[in-house]
Design a protein around this motif. Structure first.
Motif, PDB file in Angstrom:
ATOM      1  N   GLY A  64       0.813  -1.217   0.000  1.00 25.61           N
ATOM      2  CA  GLY A  64       0.000   0.000   0.000  1.00 25.61           C
ATOM      3  C   GLY A  64       0.841   1.259   0.000  1.00 25.61           C
ATOM      4  O   GLY A  64       0.654   2.140  -0.854  1.00 25.61           O
ATOM      5  N   ASP A  68       1.055   4.037  -2.946  1.00 23.96           N
ATOM      6  CA  ASP A  68       0.710   5.433  -2.688  1.00 23.96           C
ATOM      7  C   ASP A  68       1.867   6.369  -3.030  1.00 23.96           C
ATOM      8  O   ASP A  68       1.663   7.474  -3.546  1.00 23.96           O
ATOM      9  CB  ASP A  68       0.327   5.609  -1.212  1.00 23.96           C
ATOM     10  CG  ASP A  68      -1.003   4.956  -0.869  1.00 23.96           C
ATOM     11  OD1 ASP A  68      -1.822   4.788  -1.789  1.00 23.96           O
ATOM     12  OD2 ASP A  68      -1.204   4.610   0.300  1.00 23.96           O
ATOM     13  N   HIS A  72       0.269   3.254  -8.039  1.00 27.00           N
ATOM     14  CA  HIS A  72      -0.289   1.896  -7.959  1.00 27.00           C
ATOM     15  C   HIS A  72       0.055   1.071  -9.197  1.00 27.00           C
ATOM     16  O   HIS A  72       0.312  -0.119  -9.091  1.00 27.00           O
ATOM     17  CB  HIS A  72      -1.802   1.979  -7.780  1.00 27.00           C
ATOM     18  CG  HIS A  72      -2.209   2.551  -6.457  1.00 27.00           C
ATOM     19  ND1 HIS A  72      -2.034   1.874  -5.275  1.00 27.00           N
ATOM     20  CD2 HIS A  72      -2.769   3.740  -6.119  1.00 27.00           C
ATOM     21  CE1 HIS A  72      -2.467   2.606  -4.268  1.00 27.00           C
ATOM     22  NE2 HIS A  72      -2.915   3.750  -4.750  1.00 27.00           N
ATOM     23  N   PRO A 119      -7.178  -1.629  -4.995  1.00 32.96           N
ATOM     24  CA  PRO A 119      -7.304  -0.183  -5.234  1.00 32.96           C
ATOM     25  C   PRO A 119      -7.430   0.168  -6.708  1.00 32.96           C
ATOM     26  O   PRO A 119      -8.106   1.146  -7.060  1.00 32.96           O
ATOM     27  CB  PRO A 119      -6.023   0.395  -4.626  1.00 32.96           C
ATOM     28  CG  PRO A 119      -5.084  -0.735  -4.473  1.00 32.96           C
ATOM     29  CD  PRO A 119      -5.931  -1.955  -4.279  1.00 32.96           C
ATOM     30  N   ARG A 386      -7.189   5.992   1.780  1.00 33.53           N
ATOM     31  CA  ARG A 386      -6.456   4.906   2.421  1.00 33.53           C
ATOM     32  C   ARG A 386      -6.796   3.551   1.813  1.00 33.53           C
ATOM     33  O   ARG A 386      -6.566   2.518   2.437  1.00 33.53           O
ATOM     34  CB  ARG A 386      -6.788   4.869   3.922  1.00 33.53           C
ATOM     35  CG  ARG A 386      -6.309   6.107   4.703  1.00 33.53           C
ATOM     36  CD  ARG A 386      -4.799   6.205   4.716  1.00 33.53           C
ATOM     37  NE  ARG A 386      -4.321   7.359   5.452  1.00 33.53           N
ATOM     38  CZ  ARG A 386      -3.899   7.318   6.708  1.00 33.53           C
ATOM     39  NH1 ARG A 386      -3.920   6.192   7.372  1.00 33.53           N
ATOM     40  NH2 ARG A 386      -3.448   8.409   7.288  1.00 33.53           N
ATOM     41  N   SER A 387      -7.337   3.531   0.595  1.00 29.75           N
ATOM     42  CA  SER A 387      -7.762   2.268  -0.021  1.00 29.75           C
ATOM     43  C   SER A 387      -6.594   1.314  -0.229  1.00 29.75           C
ATOM     44  O   SER A 387      -6.718   0.107  -0.021  1.00 29.75           O
ATOM     45  CB  SER A 387      -8.479   2.535  -1.348  1.00 29.75           C
ATOM     46  OG  SER A 387      -7.612   3.179  -2.273  1.00 29.75           O
ATOM     47  N   GLY A 388      -5.442   1.862  -0.641  1.00 32.14           N
ATOM     48  CA  GLY A 388      -4.282   1.001  -0.842  1.00 32.14           C
ATOM     49  C   GLY A 388      -3.822   0.362   0.450  1.00 32.14           C
ATOM     50  O   GLY A 388      -3.530  -0.833   0.508  1.00 32.14           O
ATOM     51  N   MET A 389      -3.761   1.155   1.520  1.00 32.02           N
ATOM     52  CA  MET A 389      -3.348   0.635   2.818  1.00 32.02           C
ATOM     53  C   MET A 389      -4.362  -0.371   3.363  1.00 32.02           C
ATOM     54  O   MET A 389      -3.996  -1.402   3.940  1.00 32.02           O
ATOM     55  CB  MET A 389      -3.165   1.790   3.803  1.00 32.02           C
ATOM     56  CG  MET A 389      -2.613   1.381   5.148  1.00 32.02           C
ATOM     57  SD  MET A 389      -2.335   2.802   6.227  1.00 32.02           S
ATOM     58  CE  MET A 389      -0.921   3.560   5.418  1.00 32.02           C
ATOM     59  N   SER A 391      -6.447  -2.290   1.633  1.00 31.15           N
ATOM     60  CA  SER A 391      -6.342  -3.531   0.871  1.00 31.15           C
ATOM     61  C   SER A 391      -5.106  -4.322   1.280  1.00 31.15           C
ATOM     62  O   SER A 391      -5.157  -5.543   1.444  1.00 31.15           O
ATOM     63  CB  SER A 391      -6.295  -3.216  -0.634  1.00 31.15           C
ATOM     64  OG  SER A 391      -6.094  -4.389  -1.383  1.00 31.15           O
ATOM     65  N   ALA A 392      -3.984  -3.615   1.463  1.00 34.08           N
ATOM     66  CA  ALA A 392      -2.753  -4.294   1.861  1.00 34.08           C
ATOM     67  C   ALA A 392      -2.908  -4.935   3.237  1.00 34.08           C
ATOM     68  O   ALA A 392      -2.458  -6.062   3.469  1.00 34.08           O
ATOM     69  CB  ALA A 392      -1.592  -3.301   1.865  1.00 34.08           C
TER      70      ALA A 392
END
Length: 501
Positions: A64, A68, A72, A119, A386-389, A391-392
């Motif tokens: 994530g 960011d 991505h 993401p 914070r979608s990447g974080m 998902s991670a």
């Protein structure tokens, strides 16, 4: 043209996840073959799976922040290229250490690939209905990989050798790179990227030490010096990791998000999904081949109902979610998984395939509902930036669950099998029964008089399998109880630490 680029984005995201998922199922079918070819024991087989799983879960939290910070698309593309290179390393490995090195590279790459897809899909499909279809398709492709893995793995093992199960990833990786370069737009959120190198180091240390300790306990017992030292090291590293995450300005693991109960419960459920469902492939392969005596190809076909049911449920998930709340689909999924695994505690070497295949299908149906539902609830419970974080974190917990599940359940299964086999062998007058039992279970070396001992061995391994399935099914029931206590609410506000301000 824009429509075709969107299709290319879907194809790339699906194919990247397909690659990482295929590697899980195809390797599990090859475990008995690898045990013979590389002259290793059951602990070595656990490391073939866990070398991948440890790196996958340990480095996934970094996916994530990397996405960011650098983009991505760029992080995802790096994952595909690295995964393809790791597959080539595995295919050319002549010894177990070299194979484990290649598996570790694949794991680091998978840490970028699997959470990187969510993401990308979330941003590409802002409409909730379209997103449900896209995530359902993503889950279906993961299921398709699990379907093809045992079948393709069995055929390749018989016709082209075990190295071919890794060579198959090379053309798929090249196609994924081409689709991703054209179809995926670049997005970055550098202001929200974690800057936590100490947290990353500590996360690798505690997870690696924990897994090693659990595997070593299978050989030396939990009271042995080596597993005790490893487990103590894991505890110390985990406490240090937790302290660091509460104080760093931009933490690797956003503990503040876990104050939001729906996010916390959904992530616990994700951990259970890995611990129970994903680790089960390891035990199903052993059950079908070493307990019921099927070949790798026959094992692949007999595992098919699970993956077909997962694929069908995933494809239909978008339609189901239009009329049924995602929360209830999630509860139903975990319920089916728990019921099927608890029912598998009745399996024996003589259990007819109708019963085995039916429960595999029920388990697959539950997974097909649980995987996309868990993903949607986690992503809907986190702020968009914070979608990447998020998902991670979800995927890291799932892979951590799989790592711990294989290590812990494998140790419990082996310990139970050794105990039962030693008692049975002693009752049949076999000399040095305890040593013979340990050698048979850990190294799959059966003594002379195979007709008598093979029956004892299958019954003992079945007893160990029952323990593993019981310990895998109970957490699913716990997850359901927690899910029923929460209602999805507003997304949590993120509080920065004093250092961040």
């Amino acid at each position: 043209m824009q429509r075709y680029r969107r299709h290319a984005l879907l194809g790339a995201a699906y194919l990247g996840t397909f690659l990482a998922s295929l590697d899980i199922s195809i390797v599990n079918v090859a475990l008995p073959t690898l045990q013979t070819a590389l002259r290793t024991d059951i602990a070595g087989l656990q490391w073939v799976v866990n070398a991948y799983a440890i790196c996958l879960s340990a480095f996934m939290l970094s996916a994530g922040p990397l996405g960011d910070l650098y983009g991505h698309k760029r992080a995802w593309m790096a994952g595909v290229v690295l995964f393809t290179a790791g597959s080539a390393m595995c295919a050319m490995a002549a010894t177990l250490p070299l194979l484990l090195a290649g598996r570790a590279v694949q794991g680091v790459a998978g840490a970028l690939l699997i959470p990187g897809a969510m993401p990308i899909l979330t941003h590409a499909f802002p409409d909730p209905r379209e997103r449900a279809h896209a995530i359902g398709g993503w889950s279906a492709f993961s299921a398709l990989a699990l379907i093809l893995g045992p079948l393709l793995g069995g055929v390749l093992l018989q016709s082209a050798g075990w190295q071919s199960i890794f060579f198959i990833n090379l053309p798929l990786g090249i196609i994924a790179v081409g689709l991703g370069m054209w179809g995926i737009p670049e997005r970055r959120h550098p202001d929200h990227a974690a800057l936590d190198p100490l947290g990353q180091i500590l996360s690798v240390l505690w997870l690696g030490a924990l897994t090693y300790g659990l595997i070593a306990a299978g050989e030396y017992g939990f009271g042995g010096a080596l597993p005790s030292a490893a487990l103590l090291s894991a505890l110390v590293a985990f406490v240090a990791f937790w302290v660091v995450e509460t104080r760093v300005a931009r933490p690797l693991l956003p503990l503040s998000l876990f104050r939001h109960r729906p996010f916390a419960v959904a992530n616990f459920a994700s951990f259970v999904l890995g611990f129970s469902c994903y680790s089960s492939l390891f035990f199903f392969s052993i059950f079908l081949q070493q307990i019921q005596g099927w070949s790798p190809v026959e094992t692949g076909w007999r595992m098919l109902p699970q993956f077909v049911a997962t694929g069908v449920a995933s494809v239909l998930f978008g339609r189901l979610s239009a009329g049924i709340a995602v929360r209830w689909l999630m509860v139903a999924g975990y319920g089916l998984v728990g019921i099927s695994m608890l029912s598998m505690t009745q399996f024996t070497a003589q259990t007819p395939y109708l019963a085995v295949g039916t429960l595999f299908g029920v388990l697959g149906l539950g997974m097909g509902l649980a995987v996309p539902a868990t993903g949607m609830i986690v992503m809907s419970s986190a702020p968009r930036e914070r979608s990447g974080m998020a998902s991670a974190t979800m995927n890291a917990l799932r892979q951590t669950g799989m790592t711990i599940g294989i290590a812990l359940l494998g140790t419990l299964m082996g310990s139970r099998a050794i105990h039962v086999l030693a008692d049975a062998a002693g009752a049949h007058g076999i000399a040095d029964a305890a040593s013979v039992a340990r050698e048979a279970v850990t190294h799959h070396v059966l003594p002379d008089a195979p007709r008598v001992f093979s029956g004892l061995y299958a019954a003992a391994m079945a007893s160990g399998f029952h323990v593993a399935m019981l310990c895998a099914g109970v957490p699913c029931i716990v997850a359901i109880a927690l899910l029923l206590t929460v209602q999805p609410g507003a997304k949590p506000a993120i509080r920065e630490t004093a250092a961040a301000r």
